[in-house]
Design a protein around this motif. Structure first.
Motif, PDB file in Angstrom:
ATOM      1  N   ASP A  39      89.638  28.193  40.263  1.00 38.67           N
ATOM      2  CA  ASP A  39      88.222  27.541  39.935  1.00 38.67           C
ATOM      3  C   ASP A  39      87.456  28.346  39.227  1.00 38.67           C
ATOM      4  N   GLU A  46      85.969  27.483  30.427  1.00 40.40           N
ATOM      5  CA  GLU A  46      85.045  26.274  30.179  1.00 40.40           C
ATOM      6  C   GLU A  46      83.878  26.848  29.317  1.00 40.40           C
ATOM      7  N   HIS A 102      83.369  17.279  29.290  1.00 39.51           N
ATOM      8  CA  HIS A 102      83.456  17.520  30.639  1.00 39.51           C
ATOM      9  C   HIS A 102      83.001  18.928  30.931  1.00 39.51           C
ATOM     10  N   ILE A 106      82.843  20.307  34.882  1.00 37.95           N
ATOM     11  CA  ILE A 106      83.622  21.127  35.422  1.00 37.95           C
ATOM     12  C   ILE A 106      83.106  22.543  35.969  1.00 37.95           C
ATOM     13  N   THR A 110      83.299  23.619  40.006  1.00 39.50           N
ATOM     14  CA  THR A 110      84.090  24.806  40.238  1.00 39.50           C
ATOM     15  C   THR A 110      83.324  26.172  40.687  1.00 39.50           C
TER      16      THR A 110
END
Length: 137
Positions: A39, A46, A102, A106, A110
């Protein structure tokens, strides 16, 4: 415990994968629990991907600064505080694609905390991991 994770990296398409690999190595040295790694590695990836894709116009060399600190919490837990920053200006993707956009969702899903601060001088993302017990060896 090893000190902070700190990198200044170019904002290009290869950077997210390279950063994720070196971050995982640091987490292993830190004795971060294996089950907690995916995660937080995904969240960092990201954030870095967003900076690579949105901060700098094509053809302009940009830099992303990454800093991660591990802080002690109650009952032997630890949290990671991640700061990802660029000095670019936010650019939207040229076209809306159904499987994109996204990244922020995300990051929120996470981590325990996500904050984005975007200004004309750049963007800074702060993430705080869920608490984890370090692994004893």
């Amino acid at each position: 415990m090893r000190g902070a994770f700190h990198q200044r990296v170019p904002a290009d398409s290869h950077t997210p994968k390279l950063v994720s690999g070196s971050f995982q190595e640091w987490l292993n040295e830190l004795r971060w629990p294996q089950q907690e790694m995916p995660d937080i590695v995904l969240a960092l990836g990201e954030a870095v991907s967003n900076a690579c894709e949105h901060a700098y116009p094509v053809g302009l060399d940009g830099v992303i600064s990454i800093r991660v600190e591990c802080l002690a919490g109650p009952n032997g837990t630890r949290r990671l505080i991640l700061t990802i920053a660029d000095t670019g200006a936010w650019r939207d993707p040229p076209a809306r694609i159904h499987d994109r956009r996204h990244g922020m969702a995300i990051m929120r899903a996470t981590t325990d905390f996500m904050h984005l601060d975007g200004t004309a001088a750049g963007t800074r993302i702060k993430l705080i991991s869920r608490p984890a017990q370090l692994v004893d060896h």
